[in-house]
Design an enzyme around this catalytic site. Structure first.
Site, PDB file in Angstrom:
ATOM      1  N   LYS A 106       0.701  -1.238  -0.155  1.00  0.00           N
ATOM      2  CA  LYS A 106       0.030   0.087  -0.002  1.00  0.00           C
ATOM      3  C   LYS A 106       0.688   1.289   0.020  1.00  0.00           C
ATOM      4  CE  LYS A 106      -4.520  -1.351   1.637  1.00  0.00           C
ATOM      5  NZ  LYS A 106      -5.454  -1.155   2.579  1.00  0.00           N
TER       6      LYS A 106
ATOM      7  N   LYS B 233      -3.624 -10.462  -6.742  1.00  0.00           N
ATOM      8  CA  LYS B 233      -4.991 -10.837  -5.982  1.00  0.00           C
ATOM      9  C   LYS B 233      -6.146 -10.078  -6.265  1.00  0.00           C
ATOM     10  CE  LYS B 233      -5.670  -8.575  -2.283  1.00  0.00           C
ATOM     11  NZ  LYS B 233      -6.117  -7.941  -0.995  1.00  0.00           N
TER      12      LYS B 233
ATOM     13  N   LYS C  62     -10.465  -4.906  -4.474  1.00  0.00           N
ATOM     14  CA  LYS C  62     -11.466  -3.859  -4.789  1.00  0.00           C
ATOM     15  C   LYS C  62     -11.138  -2.629  -5.534  1.00  0.00           C
ATOM     16  CE  LYS C  62     -12.935  -3.759   0.208  1.00  0.00           C
ATOM     17  NZ  LYS C  62     -11.692  -3.896   0.917  1.00  0.00           N
TER      18      LYS C  62
HETATM   19  P1  TYM Z   1     -10.435  -6.260   3.232  1.00  0.00           P
HETATM   20  O1  TYM Z   1     -11.534  -5.290   3.649  1.00  0.00           O
HETATM   21  O2  TYM Z   1      -9.333  -5.978   2.364  1.00  0.00           O
HETATM   22  O3  TYM Z   1     -11.259  -7.631   2.792  1.00  0.00           O
HETATM   23  C1  TYM Z   1     -12.188  -8.068   3.637  1.00  0.00           C
HETATM   24  C2  TYM Z   1     -11.886  -9.872   3.715  1.00  0.00           C
HETATM   25  O4  TYM Z   1     -11.917 -10.352   2.276  1.00  0.00           O
HETATM   26  C3  TYM Z   1     -10.564 -11.052   2.018  1.00  0.00           C
HETATM   27  N1  TYM Z   1     -10.282 -10.892   0.755  1.00  0.00           N
HETATM   28  C4  TYM Z   1     -10.065 -11.940  -0.219  1.00  0.00           C
HETATM   29  N2  TYM Z   1     -10.620 -13.270  -0.079  1.00  0.00           N
HETATM   30  C5  TYM Z   1      -9.906 -14.037  -1.159  1.00  0.00           C
HETATM   31  N3  TYM Z   1      -9.668 -13.471  -2.342  1.00  0.00           N
HETATM   32  C6  TYM Z   1      -9.391 -12.234  -2.482  1.00  0.00           C
HETATM   33  N4  TYM Z   1      -8.795 -11.733  -3.626  1.00  0.00           N
HETATM   34  C7  TYM Z   1      -9.645 -11.319  -1.403  1.00  0.00           C
HETATM   35  N5  TYM Z   1      -9.598  -9.993  -1.131  1.00  0.00           N
HETATM   36  C8  TYM Z   1     -10.029  -9.838   0.051  1.00  0.00           C
HETATM   37  C9  TYM Z   1      -9.770 -10.611   2.988  1.00  0.00           C
HETATM   38  O5  TYM Z   1      -8.685 -11.399   3.381  1.00  0.00           O
HETATM   39  C10 TYM Z   1     -10.784 -10.070   4.353  1.00  0.00           C
HETATM   40  O6  TYM Z   1     -10.914 -11.319   4.962  1.00  0.00           O
HETATM   41  N6  TYM Z   1      -7.597  -5.906   7.508  1.00  0.00           N
HETATM   42  C11 TYM Z   1      -8.811  -6.315   7.001  1.00  0.00           C
HETATM   43  C12 TYM Z   1     -10.267  -5.949   7.488  1.00  0.00           C
HETATM   44  C13 TYM Z   1     -10.235  -6.197   9.275  1.00  0.00           C
HETATM   45  C14 TYM Z   1     -10.303  -7.450   9.816  1.00  0.00           C
HETATM   46  C15 TYM Z   1     -10.016  -6.907  11.081  1.00  0.00           C
HETATM   47  C16 TYM Z   1     -10.459  -8.849   9.513  1.00  0.00           C
HETATM   48  C17 TYM Z   1      -9.993  -5.272   9.938  1.00  0.00           C
HETATM   49  N7  TYM Z   1      -9.906  -5.756  11.240  1.00  0.00           N
HETATM   50  C18 TYM Z   1     -10.307  -7.955  12.238  1.00  0.00           C
HETATM   51  C19 TYM Z   1     -10.333  -9.837  10.443  1.00  0.00           C
HETATM   52  C20 TYM Z   1     -10.231  -9.295  11.813  1.00  0.00           C
HETATM   53  C21 TYM Z   1      -8.816  -6.152   5.661  1.00  0.00           C
HETATM   54  O7  TYM Z   1      -8.241  -4.982   5.171  1.00  0.00           O
HETATM   55  O8  TYM Z   1     -10.030  -6.827   4.844  1.00  0.00           O
END
Ligand code: TYM
Length: 332
Positions: A115, A197, A200
């Site tokens: 990032k 990957k 979004k």
């Molecule tokens: P975020 O918002 O980027 O993504 C949300 C969830 O989607 C999963 N994910 C994917 N899984 C499979 N293939 C992909 N291409 C893909 N892109 C995203 C992510 O692994 C995630 O599970 N830091 C986290 C949010 C967060 C969180 C937490 C998660 C904040 N606090 C506490 C668990 C526990 C994040 O940025 O996810």
């Protein structure tokens, strides 16, 4: 009364239109945990501001992400759904935990490196300490299970290290959590560059399929997906494009890899890609219908937010006061 079941916590950032990566790696799996665990699912708006957001968009997406949680099958009576910034204990514990997290540990986080390369004009301190806030999210609720896609594994491992370090000095404070990563769908790749990957925030719309894309768009994007040389539908490291599509098809249909390979034996890529698009669109259709209905009812979503914030604050407040006491702050 405190629920006796083990606790599960997960979160999604309201930072963009969610993709089928978010669906298959996380949000689409959440409902399956509702019986066995006491589940907290959070819309992590505080995480989202580590990169610049348009305020009106952030607010709208916070409602949208909550609506998607429910549309993906989360029962509001069985799960605690809430917005991170409604529970100030997250930011408070994050400060305390940042004093138990090493600069070197944070420097090694691959998401920070990615990032900061992508947002080189805005490498703010929040982007760097982001994993500490994530640790605080998880540890506040004594969560033992954290369902995430594989890109978040490193952050959950850091959370474990922080919890263990803290527990060493102050025994029996935190539960040390485990990431729960499924064997398929944990890392959905870009349709345009299958070694990357699916994200979004990808500026190439053809690289990502969004949960809210309409049927024609979904099918068109899959038809355009980059495949590999040859025409055999076979799962293999030298066929990253096709393997990604097999993974997606397998998740949406529940068929294992071997039976997908058999189903498309001798049929070629074009037919396969259309089938993947159709399977995906079929699964998303009821989610989209329910989402539309929910989003039209803001008062209902606000009620859910309020109830969730109250429940979450109760659990989080107990942990925060325990931590404050242990480290020597005066509790009045
Ligand atoms: P975020 O918002 O980027 O993504 C949300 C969830 O989607 C999963 N994910 C994917 N899984 C499979 N293939 C992909 N291409 C893909 N892109 C995203 C992510 O692994 C995630 O599970 N830091 C986290 C949010 C967060 C969180 C937490 C998660 C904040 N606090 C506490 C668990 C526990 C994040 O940025 O996810």
């Amino acid at each position: 009364m405190i629920d006796p079941r083990p606790v599960l916590f997960s979160g999604v950032q309201p930072s963009g239109n969610l993709t089928i990566g978010n669906y298959l790696g996380a949000i689409g799996r959440f409902a399956e945990f509702s019986e066995k665990y006491k589940c907290f699912y959070c819309v992590v708006d505080e995480h989202a501001i580590t990169v610049r957001q348009v305020p009106a968009d952030l607010r709208r997406r916070t409602y949208e992400t909550l609506a998607l949680y429910i549309a993906c099958g989360l029962d509001v009576e069985k799960n605690t759904l809430f917005v991170q910034s409604h529970v100030p204990a997250h930011a408070e514990l994050a400060w305390i935990l940042s004093c138990y997290t090493m600069f070197g540990e944070l420097s090694r986080m691959t998401q920070f490196k990615d990032k900061s390369a992508r947002h080189s004009d805005n490498i703010n301190a929040g982007l760097f300490t982001y994993p500490v806030l994530m640790a605080s999210d998880i540890l506040l609720y004594r969560a033992s299970a954290v369902p995430v896609g594989s890109d978040q594994k490193q952050h959950v491992e850091l959370t474990r290290n922080i919890a263990q370090r803290f527990n060493q000095q102050f025994p029996d404070t935190f539960v040390v959590p485990e990431p729960v990563i499924s064997t398929s769908g944990a890392r959905i790749m870009s349709l345009a560059e299958p070694d990357k990957k699916m994200s979004k925030s990808d500026p190439n719309e053809n690289a990502v399929v969004r949960i809210l894309d309409d049927r024609d768009t979904v099918i068109r994007k899959f038809r355009r997906a980059v495949t590999d040389s040859g025409n055999e539908v076979r799962y293999s490291p030298d066929k990253p494009g096709v393997s990604n599509l097999i993974d997606i098809y397998s998740c949406f249909t529940g068929k294992d890899v071997a039976s997908v390979e058999r189903e498309f034996d001798g049929l070629g890529y074009a037919e396969f890609k259309t089938a993947v698009g159709e399977a995906c669109a079929d699964r998303l259709a009821p989610v989209q219908a329910e989402y539309k209905r929910l989003l039209a009812d803001r008062p209902y979503l606000e009620e859910v937010m309020k109830k969730g914030a109250e429940e979450a604050s109760y659990y989080a407040g107990r942990m925060l006061s325990k931590v404050r006491r242990k480290i020597g702050f005066v509790n009045l």
